[in-house]
Motif scaffolding. Sequence first.
Motif, PDB file in Angstrom:
ATOM      1  N   GLY A   1      83.389  13.871  36.198  1.00 30.26           N
ATOM      2  CA  GLY A   1      84.223  15.048  36.495  1.00 30.26           C
ATOM      3  C   GLY A   1      85.398  15.187  35.338  1.00 30.26           C
ATOM      4  N   VAL A   2      86.396  15.881  35.354  1.00 34.70           N
ATOM      5  CA  VAL A   2      87.446  16.201  34.581  1.00 34.70           C
ATOM      6  C   VAL A   2      88.846  16.001  35.474  1.00 34.70           C
ATOM      7  CG1 VAL A   2      86.201  17.935  33.421  1.00 34.70           C
ATOM      8  CG2 VAL A   2      87.498  18.777  35.359  1.00 34.70           C
ATOM      9  N   GLU A   3      90.042  15.709  34.475  1.00 27.77           N
ATOM     10  CA  GLU A   3      91.221  15.412  35.068  1.00 27.77           C
ATOM     11  C   GLU A   3      92.151  16.260  34.242  1.00 27.77           C
ATOM     12  OE1 GLU A   3      92.248  13.900  37.814  1.00 27.77           O
ATOM     13  OE2 GLU A   3      90.381  13.040  38.158  1.00 27.77           O
ATOM     14  N   LEU A   4      93.143  16.625  34.849  1.00 28.99           N
ATOM     15  CA  LEU A   4      94.399  17.197  34.183  1.00 28.99           C
ATOM     16  C   LEU A   4      95.205  16.108  33.652  1.00 28.99           C
ATOM     17  CD1 LEU A   4      95.414  20.047  36.913  1.00 28.99           C
ATOM     18  CD2 LEU A   4      93.918  20.239  34.749  1.00 28.99           C
ATOM     19  N   LEU A   5      95.664  16.282  32.477  1.00 34.88           N
ATOM     20  CA  LEU A   5      96.626  15.443  31.694  1.00 34.88           C
ATOM     21  C   LEU A   5      97.801  16.207  30.959  1.00 34.88           C
ATOM     22  CD1 LEU A   5      94.069  13.190  29.613  1.00 34.88           C
ATOM     23  CD2 LEU A   5      95.105  12.627  31.618  1.00 34.88           C
TER      24      LEU A   5
ATOM     25  N   ALA B   1      97.430  13.628  26.548  1.00 31.90           N
ATOM     26  CA  ALA B   1      96.225  14.359  25.987  1.00 31.90           C
ATOM     27  C   ALA B   1      96.300  13.849  24.413  1.00 31.90           C
ATOM     28  CB  ALA B   1      96.145  15.874  26.148  1.00 31.90           C
ATOM     29  N   ASP B   2      97.191  13.879  23.568  1.00 26.92           N
ATOM     30  CA  ASP B   2      97.435  13.621  22.560  1.00 26.92           C
ATOM     31  C   ASP B   2      96.859  12.183  22.179  1.00 26.92           C
ATOM     32  OD1 ASP B   2      97.970  16.139  21.653  1.00 26.92           O
ATOM     33  OD2 ASP B   2     100.155  15.530  21.792  1.00 26.92           O
ATOM     34  N   LYS B   3      97.237  11.368  23.064  1.00 25.03           N
ATOM     35  CA  LYS B   3      96.729   9.814  22.708  1.00 25.03           C
ATOM     36  C   LYS B   3      95.229   9.833  23.099  1.00 25.03           C
ATOM     37  CE  LYS B   3     101.000   7.620  24.521  1.00 25.03           C
ATOM     38  NZ  LYS B   3     101.727   6.905  25.595  1.00 25.03           N
ATOM     39  N   VAL B   4      95.003  10.329  24.121  1.00 19.11           N
ATOM     40  CA  VAL B   4      93.275  10.350  24.304  1.00 19.11           C
ATOM     41  C   VAL B   4      92.631  10.985  23.054  1.00 19.11           C
ATOM     42  CG1 VAL B   4      91.387  11.424  25.797  1.00 19.11           C
ATOM     43  CG2 VAL B   4      93.604  10.692  26.710  1.00 19.11           C
ATOM     44  N   ARG B   5      93.111  12.111  22.306  1.00 21.47           N
ATOM     45  CA  ARG B   5      92.417  12.836  21.336  1.00 21.47           C
ATOM     46  C   ARG B   5      92.373  11.759  20.301  1.00 21.47           C
ATOM     47  NH1 ARG B   5      95.039  17.199  21.276  1.00 21.47           N
ATOM     48  NH2 ARG B   5      93.324  18.537  22.154  1.00 21.47           N
ATOM     49  N   GLU B   6      93.258  10.949  19.867  1.00 21.22           N
ATOM     50  CA  GLU B   6      93.321  10.091  18.866  1.00 21.22           C
ATOM     51  C   GLU B   6      92.350   9.116  19.053  1.00 21.22           C
ATOM     52  OE1 GLU B   6      97.111   8.094  18.816  1.00 21.22           O
ATOM     53  OE2 GLU B   6      98.329   9.710  18.289  1.00 21.22           O
TER      54      GLU B   6
ATOM     55  N   THR C   1      96.123   6.677  34.265  1.00 17.25           N
ATOM     56  CA  THR C   1      97.554   6.344  34.504  1.00 17.25           C
ATOM     57  C   THR C   1      98.395   7.705  34.449  1.00 17.25           C
ATOM     58  OG1 THR C   1      97.943   5.687  32.198  1.00 17.25           O
ATOM     59  CG2 THR C   1      97.582   3.803  33.861  1.00 17.25           C
ATOM     60  N   ASN C   2      97.661   8.653  33.908  1.00 10.21           N
ATOM     61  CA  ASN C   2      98.365   9.938  33.436  1.00 10.21           C
ATOM     62  C   ASN C   2      97.956  11.277  34.226  1.00 10.21           C
ATOM     63  OD1 ASN C   2     100.882   8.899  31.424  1.00 10.21           O
ATOM     64  ND2 ASN C   2      98.640   8.305  30.620  1.00 10.21           N
ATOM     65  N   LYS C   3      96.888  11.032  34.920  1.00 15.67           N
ATOM     66  CA  LYS C   3      96.346  12.406  35.506  1.00 15.67           C
ATOM     67  C   LYS C   3      97.626  13.049  36.461  1.00 15.67           C
ATOM     68  CE  LYS C   3      93.703   9.747  39.076  1.00 15.67           C
ATOM     69  NZ  LYS C   3      92.396   9.345  39.479  1.00 15.67           N
ATOM     70  N   VAL C   4      97.255  14.305  36.434  1.00 11.74           N
ATOM     71  CA  VAL C   4      98.163  14.982  37.313  1.00 11.74           C
ATOM     72  C   VAL C   4      97.424  15.510  38.562  1.00 11.74           C
ATOM     73  CG1 VAL C   4      99.339  17.348  37.314  1.00 11.74           C
ATOM     74  CG2 VAL C   4      99.099  16.174  35.201  1.00 11.74           C
ATOM     75  N   LYS C   5      98.080  15.297  39.592  1.00  9.74           N
ATOM     76  CA  LYS C   5      97.488  15.501  41.002  1.00  9.74           C
ATOM     77  C   LYS C   5      96.913  16.898  41.008  1.00  9.74           C
ATOM     78  CE  LYS C   5      97.950  14.812  45.863  1.00  9.74           C
ATOM     79  NZ  LYS C   5      98.120  16.164  46.316  1.00  9.74           N
ATOM     80  N   ARG C   6      95.884  17.270  41.381  1.00  2.26           N
ATOM     81  CA  ARG C   6      95.366  18.681  41.456  1.00  2.26           C
ATOM     82  C   ARG C   6      95.445  19.220  42.676  1.00  2.26           C
ATOM     83  NH1 ARG C   6      89.999  17.484  38.575  1.00  2.26           N
ATOM     84  NH2 ARG C   6      89.200  17.395  40.355  1.00  2.26           N
TER      85      ARG C   6
END
Length: 161
Positions: free
Chosen positions: A130-134, A139-144, A85-90
């Motif tokens: 793969g990977v995504e930009l957040l 990213a803080d929510k994911v890290r928790e 829901t939060n990924k940034v379009k690359r």
Amino acid sequence: MAKANPLQEQLLKAGLVKKSQVSQAAREQVKARHGKAPVAPSESQREAERARAEKAERDRALEAERKEKARAQELQAQVRQIIETNKVKRDGEIEYRFNDGTVIRTLLVNALLRRQLASGALVIARFGEGVELLPRAAADKVRERDPGAIVLDNAQPGSSE
């Protein structure tokens, strides 16, 4: 006084025992039933109790393991949902290289995304293969929930391995 059992009554009628002997036997029976010293359990009773205790402990351990697995799956599902829901379009044609463990990976980004990655406003997170930009907040929510999902965070010291 407790009523004598039929055998005691017969013995009394036959004159083989005295009333005092019957009452003494009744008191001893009551003491045996309600006495302070419990009857020592037999070996089979001890073995059965030990087996019950071991089974209960195994059941508790299995239940705790099941709950832990369910919790881990729930956290992974939350991480996937946050990233989706939060990924940034690359987009862009500038190569941005970063370390992913022992592998150097490359993303194609534009100048704005590159600046945001360098400043720490954007973070690179692992998503599937793969990977995504957040953005930082996501990213803080994911890290928790899963610190291992964050691959690169230039705002955190030591995160770009």
